[in-house]
Design a protein around this motif. Structure first.
Motif, mmCIF file in Angstrom:
data_model
loop_
_atom_site.group_PDB
_atom_site.id
_atom_site.type_symbol
_atom_site.label_atom_id
_atom_site.label_comp_id
_atom_site.label_asym_id
_atom_site.label_seq_id
_atom_site.Cartn_x
_atom_site.Cartn_y
_atom_site.Cartn_z
ATOM 1 N N UNK A 162 0.863 -1.176 0.000
ATOM 2 C CA UNK A 162 0.000 0.000 0.000
ATOM 3 C C UNK A 162 0.905 1.233 0.000
ATOM 4 N N UNK A 163 1.127 1.776 -1.171
ATOM 5 C CA UNK A 163 2.062 2.883 -1.349
ATOM 6 C C UNK A 163 1.572 4.142 -0.631
ATOM 7 N N UNK A 164 2.490 4.897 0.027
ATOM 8 C CA UNK A 164 3.932 4.692 0.166
ATOM 9 C C UNK A 164 4.322 3.960 1.440
ATOM 10 N N UNK A 165 3.326 3.458 2.173
ATOM 11 C CA UNK A 165 3.599 2.896 3.496
ATOM 12 C C UNK A 165 4.242 1.516 3.398
ATOM 13 N N UNK A 166 3.733 0.691 2.511
ATOM 14 C CA UNK A 166 4.296 -0.652 2.299
ATOM 15 C C UNK A 166 4.420 -0.858 0.791
ATOM 16 N N UNK A 167 5.632 -1.062 0.316
ATOM 17 C CA UNK A 167 5.884 -1.172 -1.123
ATOM 18 C C UNK A 167 6.575 -2.509 -1.408
ATOM 19 N N UNK A 168 6.006 -3.253 -2.334
ATOM 20 C CA UNK A 168 6.629 -4.508 -2.735
ATOM 21 C C UNK A 168 7.888 -4.220 -3.533
#
Length: 654
Positions: A162-168
């Motif tokens: 979930x950008x920018x908090x969690x980015x693959x």
């Protein structure tokens, strides 16, 4: 209530006295000679080569400057903290004794209803000690309590991008990057923790997804509660349902939810600006103003009012036709209304109309004062025209009153039903699917977080809808819709009615409806230590640094702020466009005056030509008459001459 207040006062008073006398709190007193295990404890202390009074003489700082303890040098704040061994027979909560005393657990009704924090002795003694009963927090063993069971351990985690908090990020050793990951690595890398991390892709397990099909986030919380993962790395709302399953770390940020609706913008046309100066009053109000002026003009005409005209026109005033005089008075009244003064006057022959005319003047002045003041007060703001929005609703209450379907995250649906029991809410599993649901006709408004709204205005959600094939599984909860696929069905270009999709028409209205804290669900055994780590790194500013390093700037729509509101007008004067309607109206009025003047000049010119022509014709006739008379005179003269000659000849012959 009074009984509880009195008991609270008595409790706090006794507590202060107990602390002052060093006996500990009354619900968990220090061990004393009256305690059953007092003599046995002293014998155990002597057997270990310690003084018999160590920890048994009430609340004292027993370790301060004790050469046999780590506090021999007197360093460390914990060395000056008071503590004592406690009487466990009196310290334990006893529900039976508490109820018998007329209280409930946790109340101040009896010493059996409450207790203080105790710890087993670290000297292999059959005793418990407490700092808290002496008014201090046990910091001597805090490292043991916080870190001993978790330090250096291996944590199992999963994540939801979930950008920018969690980015693959497959190039990263963990397969994930972003604000939360950067901050979490700082926390786990603290020397006191030194924890290692293993990140498993896939987020929630299939077993938990079946259990909680409406939200994969809730399913991941369930996995943490089962022990499958130690925590979920996701931008997750803390809801009552989730917090009941497992604890959460301290909130790192909050999501603000607003009422969002589609507002089709109407371009301001020339006719809109032309009609703007008339908007301060309604059509009925303008009709009333006109009626008043007409009635006043008729009254003055009947009363024989005269105008302040030039002296020559004034002298011939009563020679004009009645309708001419009435027209002059009506035009003058309208001009006076705009100028703010009454220029008509009573007939100079009628002194009896002096006071009636003054009353007329007073009524007219009062009417002008109120009317023009009211008009001026609202005209300035009405001349300022932004893009006009056709707002169907001003807030969520109006939408609910009209039985409007409102899309919202399924996770928050139960909460909003408590806040708005009459609301017709349509649950959507993924918040990013809500604009597509609105364009497909599933709802007419939304409850959306500010974070998602910024992505909507930045074009990210529309881009996602055009590049993703959706199925019925990802659609709306509680709204029947067929499976969709492809750009057209995903409504990335057009809505269900064939209108162009414009995400800038989705604007928020009203104040914040709901605030949701966001955090990570964790195993209970990790809560205290990781909470300390989060607080420690937050105080250093690590979370703000991680946000700056991973910041994403979304484009905002023209005419809207970054928070999705319609921009307010900046300070400054009126522009040419805003005054254009007024200017055009003034020009048209002036043009009408010029046209009238031109008409009058043309009439006068034609009149002069006609009169000149008439004079020329009369002069010609007179000339012809003169010429004819002259010719006759010449002929007569010739006849007289001939007659005279004949007579002379006759005389000669005779």
């Amino acid at each position: 209530m009074l009984r509880g207040c009195l008991l609270s006062i008595i409790y706090t008073t006794c507590l202060d006295l107990c602390f002052a006398e060093g006996a500990g709190s009354f619900e968990c007193p220090c061990i004393s000679s009256r305690s059953a295990g007092f003599a046995s404890l002293q014998q155990q202390l002597i057997a270990r080569g310690m003084e018999r009074d160590y920890g048994t003489q009430g609340c004292r700082a027993y370790d301060d400057a004790d050469s046999a303890s780590p506090c021999g040098t007197g360093e460390g704040g914990e060395c000056q903290s008071s503590w004592c061994y406690v009487d466990m027979d009196a310290c334990l909560q006893n529900e039976t004794a508490c109820v018998a005393a007329g209280g409930v657990l946790g109340s101040y009704d009896s010493e059996h209803c409450r207790t203080r924090l105790t710890m087993a002795s670290t000297l292999n003694l059959s005793a418990f000690f407490s700092y808290e009963t002496c008014g201090y927090v046990n910091t001597y063993n805090d490292s043991t309590k916080l870190f001993e069971t978790v330090a250096g351990s291996f944590l199992q985690a999963t994540f939801a991008p979930y950008q920018p908090w969690v980015i693959k990020n497959e190039d990263n050793q963990y397969g994930v990057d972003g604000v939360y990951m950067d901050f979490l690595l700082k926390v786990l890398g603290l020397p006191a923790l030194g924890m290692q991390l293993n990140v498993t892709p896939g987020f929630a397990t299939q077993q938990s997804r079946v259990r909680f099909p409406e939200s994969s986030y809730t399913a991941c919380v369930h996995d943490v509660a089962l022990g499958t993962y130690d925590f979920c790395l996701a931008d997750m709302w803390v809801t009552p349902e989730r917090a009941r399953m497992t604890p959460f770390l301290p909130s790192l940020r909050e999501d603000y939810f607003y009422f969002v609706m589609r507002v089709k913008q109407k371009e301001v046309t020339f006719w809109d600006r032309l009609g703007r100066p008339f908007l301060p009053f309604s059509a009925g109000a303008w009709a009333l103003v006109g009626l008043f002026l007409i009635v006043l003009a008729l009254t003055l005409w009947v009363a024989g009012a005269e105008l302040n005209l030039a002296q020559e026109a004034q002298d011939h005033w009563y020679e004009y036709q009645w309708y001419t005089r009435l027209g002059f008075i009506a035009a003058t009244i309208i001009t006076d209304f705009l100028l703010g003064e009454l220029t008509t006057r009573r007939p100079h022959r009628k002194q009896s109309l002096e006071w009636p005319f003054r009353v007329f003047s007073l009524a007219f002045s009062f009417f002008m004062l109120v009317t023009i003041s009211s008009y001026t007060a609202s005209l300035a703001s009405l001349l300022v025209i932004e893009n006009q929005n056709n707002n169907e609703f001003n807030n969520i209450e109006e939408a609910i009153a009209k039985h409007t379907r409102i899309c919202m995250p399924t996770t928050l649906k139960s909460t909003f039903l408590k806040l708005y029991p009459r609301g017709l809410f349509i649950g959507v599993d993924d918040e990013l699917d809500m604009p597509r649901t609105l364009y497909s006709g599933g709802c007419r408004a939304m409850v959306m977080s500010l974070t998602i709204l910024q992505q909507v205005h930045g074009g990210k959600v529309k881009e996602r809808d055009c590049n993703t094939n959706f199925t019925n599984e990802t659609m709306v909860i509680g709204f029947a819709s067929s499976a969709v696929s492809g750009a057209t069905e995903n409504h990335c270009k057009f809505d269900i009615e064939g209108n162009d999709r414009n995400d800038c028409e989705l604007i928020r209205a009203g104040d914040i409806l709901y605030t949701a804290p966001l955090s990570f669900p964790v195993q209970g055994r990790l809560l205290h230590s990781l909470s300390w780590g989060v607080a420690a790194e937050t105080s250093k500013g690590s979370f703000q640094v991680a946000k700056r390093n991973n910041s994403v700037d979304y484009e905002s729509c023209d005419g809207l702020t970054d928070s999705g509101e319609v921009k307010l007008r900046e300070e400054g004067g009126l522009t040419f466009e805003e005054l254009s309607g007024t200017i055009v109206i003034a020009i048209l009025i002036a043009a009408a005056g010029c046209a009238q003047k031109l008409y009058q000049e043309l009439v006068r010119t034609f009149e002069r030509i006609r009169k000149s022509s008439a004079r020329t014709g009369t002069s010609g006739i007179q000339s012809e008459q003169v010429q004819h008379t002259t010719s006759q005179d010449v002929l007569i003269g010739k006849q007289h001459s001939l007659r005279s000659e004949k007579e002379l000849r006759g005389d000669d012959q005779a």
